[in-house]
Design a protein around this motif. Structure first.
Motif, PDB file in Angstrom:
ATOM      1  N   LEU A   1       0.827  -1.208   0.000  1.00  0.00           N
ATOM      2  CA  LEU A   1       0.000   0.000   0.000  1.00  0.00           C
ATOM      3  C   LEU A   1       0.857   1.252   0.000  1.00  0.00           C
ATOM      4  CD1 LEU A   1      -2.717  -1.058   2.609  1.00  0.00           C
ATOM      5  CD2 LEU A   1      -2.724  -1.381   0.134  1.00  0.00           C
ATOM      6  N   VAL A   2       1.949   1.226   0.738  1.00  0.00           N
ATOM      7  CA  VAL A   2       2.854   2.378   0.777  1.00  0.00           C
ATOM      8  C   VAL A   2       3.463   2.625  -0.597  1.00  0.00           C
ATOM      9  CG1 VAL A   2       5.015   3.271   1.747  1.00  0.00           C
ATOM     10  CG2 VAL A   2       3.355   2.124   3.233  1.00  0.00           C
ATOM     11  N   LEU A   3       3.847   1.553  -1.294  1.00  0.00           N
ATOM     12  CA  LEU A   3       4.429   1.693  -2.626  1.00  0.00           C
ATOM     13  C   LEU A   3       3.414   2.256  -3.620  1.00  0.00           C
ATOM     14  CD1 LEU A   3       6.505  -1.623  -2.857  1.00  0.00           C
ATOM     15  CD2 LEU A   3       7.379   0.705  -2.557  1.00  0.00           C
ATOM     16  N   ILE A   4       2.173   1.815  -3.512  1.00  0.00           N
ATOM     17  CA  ILE A   4       1.128   2.376  -4.371  1.00  0.00           C
ATOM     18  C   ILE A   4       0.937   3.857  -4.080  1.00  0.00           C
ATOM     19  CG2 ILE A   4      -1.345   2.305  -4.898  1.00  0.00           C
ATOM     20  CD1 ILE A   4      -1.238  -0.715  -4.360  1.00  0.00           C
ATOM     21  N   GLY A   5       0.944   4.212  -2.791  1.00  0.00           N
ATOM     22  CA  GLY A   5       0.834   5.611  -2.410  1.00  0.00           C
ATOM     23  C   GLY A   5       2.005   6.440  -2.910  1.00  0.00           C
ATOM     24  N   ALA A   6       3.213   5.865  -2.857  1.00  0.00           N
ATOM     25  CA  ALA A   6       4.396   6.581  -3.341  1.00  0.00           C
ATOM     26  C   ALA A   6       4.328   6.795  -4.843  1.00  0.00           C
ATOM     27  CB  ALA A   6       5.657   5.793  -2.975  1.00  0.00           C
ATOM     28  N   LEU A   7       3.832   5.782  -5.564  1.00  0.00           N
ATOM     29  CA  LEU A   7       3.665   5.914  -7.008  1.00  0.00           C
ATOM     30  C   LEU A   7       2.681   7.034  -7.341  1.00  0.00           C
ATOM     31  CD1 LEU A   7       4.189   4.757  -9.887  1.00  0.00           C
ATOM     32  CD2 LEU A   7       2.230   3.247  -9.504  1.00  0.00           C
ATOM     33  N   ALA A   8       1.574   7.070  -6.602  1.00  0.00           N
ATOM     34  CA  ALA A   8       0.571   8.116  -6.836  1.00  0.00           C
ATOM     35  C   ALA A   8       1.134   9.495  -6.488  1.00  0.00           C
ATOM     36  CB  ALA A   8      -0.680   7.824  -6.011  1.00  0.00           C
ATOM     37  N   TYR A   9       1.840   9.595  -5.374  1.00  0.00           N
ATOM     38  CA  TYR A   9       2.412  10.882  -4.958  1.00  0.00           C
ATOM     39  C   TYR A   9       3.386  11.408  -6.003  1.00  0.00           C
ATOM     40  CZ  TYR A   9       5.313  14.233  -2.432  1.00  0.00           C
ATOM     41  OH  TYR A   9       6.017  15.358  -2.073  1.00  0.00           O
ATOM     42  N   ARG A  10       4.245  10.517  -6.481  1.00  0.00           N
ATOM     43  CA  ARG A  10       5.236  10.939  -7.481  1.00  0.00           C
ATOM     44  C   ARG A  10       4.555  11.338  -8.791  1.00  0.00           C
ATOM     45  NH1 ARG A  10       9.325  13.831  -8.676  1.00  0.00           N
ATOM     46  NH2 ARG A  10      10.797  12.934 -10.190  1.00  0.00           N
ATOM     47  N   GLY A  11       3.521  10.593  -9.180  1.00  0.00           N
ATOM     48  CA  GLY A  11       2.809  10.923 -10.404  1.00  0.00           C
ATOM     49  C   GLY A  11       2.139  12.284 -10.320  1.00  0.00           C
ATOM     50  N   TYR A  12       1.453  12.542  -9.213  1.00  0.00           N
ATOM     51  CA  TYR A  12       0.787  13.844  -9.067  1.00  0.00           C
ATOM     52  C   TYR A  12       1.805  14.976  -8.941  1.00  0.00           C
ATOM     53  CZ  TYR A  12      -3.632  11.376  -8.430  1.00  0.00           C
ATOM     54  OH  TYR A  12      -4.735  10.600  -8.614  1.00  0.00           O
ATOM     55  N   GLN A  13       2.957  14.667  -8.378  1.00  0.00           N
ATOM     56  CA  GLN A  13       4.020  15.675  -8.291  1.00  0.00           C
ATOM     57  C   GLN A  13       4.513  16.056  -9.685  1.00  0.00           C
ATOM     58  OE1 GLN A  13       7.951  14.507  -6.697  1.00  0.00           O
ATOM     59  NE2 GLN A  13       7.719  16.187  -5.229  1.00  0.00           N
TER      60      GLN A  13
ATOM     61  N   PHE B   1      -1.739  19.603 -21.825  1.00  0.00           N
ATOM     62  CA  PHE B   1      -1.839  18.225 -22.288  1.00  0.00           C
ATOM     63  C   PHE B   1      -0.973  17.295 -21.449  1.00  0.00           C
ATOM     64  CE2 PHE B   1      -0.243  14.741 -24.971  1.00  0.00           C
ATOM     65  CZ  PHE B   1      -1.451  14.093 -25.229  1.00  0.00           C
ATOM     66  N   ALA B   2       0.278  17.676 -21.207  1.00  0.00           N
ATOM     67  CA  ALA B   2       1.171  16.841 -20.397  1.00  0.00           C
ATOM     68  C   ALA B   2       0.651  16.720 -18.977  1.00  0.00           C
ATOM     69  CB  ALA B   2       2.589  17.434 -20.400  1.00  0.00           C
ATOM     70  N   ARG B   3       0.173  17.823 -18.416  1.00  0.00           N
ATOM     71  CA  ARG B   3      -0.335  17.804 -17.043  1.00  0.00           C
ATOM     72  C   ARG B   3      -1.537  16.859 -16.911  1.00  0.00           C
ATOM     73  NH1 ARG B   3      -0.481  22.667 -16.586  1.00  0.00           N
ATOM     74  NH2 ARG B   3      -2.617  23.147 -17.220  1.00  0.00           N
ATOM     75  N   MET B   4      -2.488  16.975 -17.830  1.00  0.00           N
ATOM     76  CA  MET B   4      -3.677  16.139 -17.750  1.00  0.00           C
ATOM     77  C   MET B   4      -3.359  14.677 -18.053  1.00  0.00           C
ATOM     78  SD  MET B   4      -5.814  18.199 -16.623  1.00  0.00           S
ATOM     79  CE  MET B   4      -7.024  16.895 -16.513  1.00  0.00           C
ATOM     80  N   THR B   5      -2.406  14.426 -18.947  1.00  0.00           N
ATOM     81  CA  THR B   5      -2.029  13.047 -19.263  1.00  0.00           C
ATOM     82  C   THR B   5      -1.431  12.353 -18.049  1.00  0.00           C
ATOM     83  OG1 THR B   5      -1.656  13.534 -21.607  1.00  0.00           O
ATOM     84  CG2 THR B   5      -0.573  11.593 -20.716  1.00  0.00           C
ATOM     85  N   VAL B   6      -0.488  13.028 -17.399  1.00  0.00           N
ATOM     86  CA  VAL B   6       0.140  12.433 -16.215  1.00  0.00           C
ATOM     87  C   VAL B   6      -0.868  12.282 -15.090  1.00  0.00           C
ATOM     88  CG1 VAL B   6       1.929  12.738 -14.455  1.00  0.00           C
ATOM     89  CG2 VAL B   6       2.411  13.320 -16.837  1.00  0.00           C
ATOM     90  N   PHE B   7      -1.707  13.284 -14.900  1.00  0.00           N
ATOM     91  CA  PHE B   7      -2.727  13.195 -13.856  1.00  0.00           C
ATOM     92  C   PHE B   7      -3.686  12.045 -14.146  1.00  0.00           C
ATOM     93  CE2 PHE B   7      -6.850  14.135 -12.004  1.00  0.00           C
ATOM     94  CZ  PHE B   7      -6.523  14.477 -10.709  1.00  0.00           C
ATOM     95  N   GLY B   8      -4.100  11.889 -15.402  1.00  0.00           N
ATOM     96  CA  GLY B   8      -5.021  10.820 -15.759  1.00  0.00           C
ATOM     97  C   GLY B   8      -4.418   9.443 -15.570  1.00  0.00           C
ATOM     98  N   ILE B   9      -3.181   9.254 -16.003  1.00  0.00           N
ATOM     99  CA  ILE B   9      -2.522   7.950 -15.848  1.00  0.00           C
ATOM    100  C   ILE B   9      -2.349   7.604 -14.371  1.00  0.00           C
ATOM    101  CG2 ILE B   9      -0.318   6.745 -16.178  1.00  0.00           C
ATOM    102  CD1 ILE B   9      -0.101   8.157 -18.898  1.00  0.00           C
TER     103      ILE B   9
END
Length: 249
Positions: A164-176, A185-193
């Protein structure tokens, strides 16, 4: 899921501030979702449909839409869920099983019952890696939809929390990365993925824990399945490419 995220990102960037307007923003957004909803309904894959709708809704929200449109979207999503549940008897049965899985533990409640047995028998430290008993013809789909239950059974509560921590870290880094993007376009693409992977992980784990009605979606990067793994890695590659070449992070 990935192709829809890319298309929706391009549309949101093109729409711009007009996203707050009902006729220019909300109505076209709903019209974009209708073909996906129809296709997923015919496929009887409400789990994937939920991921797509949640991801699209999150992208629409951060694009700057108005709160009345958000409320209207939530109302429409709730009505859609009730409609899709009512028209298919097995979905209604799953909903009733969610509220009372012990009413029929050997038939409709079998999957969630065996899942909770696996999770409970794991304790704090688990049975040991590879020592699961539930995967031997007790728990359905132990290598795909139910993989998290096997993780908890073998590794226990504390070590499963690392997942769960790794999933949270992946999400945090992605939103960062999305927050640092210089164009829409880049912002929405990364946010969407990032939202896609986060929502899919949540739906898989929450269903196995009995927190939401049971539905079958793989756990990204963990469940067995070549197509799921390839598309997840492909999407993460897009995120890393945007981070590396645009922002040097």
């Amino acid at each position: 899921k990935l192709s829809f995220i890319l298309y929706l990102s391009a549309w949101l960037e093109k729409t711009g501030p007009k996203i707050k307007d009902f006729r220019s923003g909300f109505l076209p957004f709903v019209l974009l979702l209708i073909p996906v909803i129809v296709a997923m309904s015919y496929q009887r894959d409400i789990g994937t449909l939920a991921i797509i709708v949640l991801t699209a809704g999150a992208m629409f929200f951060v694009s700057g839409t108005s709160y009345p449109q958000i409320g209207l979207g939530l109302l429409g999503g709730g009505l859609l869920f009730l409609l899709l549940t009512a028209i298919e008897p097995y979905r209604w049965q799953r909903l009733m099983t969610f509220f009372n899985p012990q009413a029929d533990p050997l038939v409709s409640g079998y999957h969630i019952t065996q899942s909770l047995l696996a999770i409970g028998s794991g304790g704090l430290w688990g049975r040991g890696f590879g020592q699961s008993l539930q995967k031997y013809l007790y728990l359905p789909e132990p290598h795909t939809d139910s993989i998290f239950a096997i993780i908890v059974e073998e590794l226990g509560f504390f070590r499963a929390t690392v997942v769960l921590v790794l999933i949270g870290a992946l999400a945090y880094r992605g939103y960062q990365i999305a927050g640092r993007a210089g164009d829409g376009f880049a912002r929405m693409t990364v946010f969407g993925i990032t939202s896609w992977l986060l929502f899919q992980s949540f739906i898989n784990i929450a269903a196995i824990l009995g927190l939401i009605p049971l539905t079958g979606v793989p756990l990204p990067l963990i469940s067995y399945g070549g197509t799921s793994l390839i598309m997840s890695l492909f999407a993460i590659g897009i995120v890393l490419n945007i981070s590396r070449h645009r922002y040097g992070t």
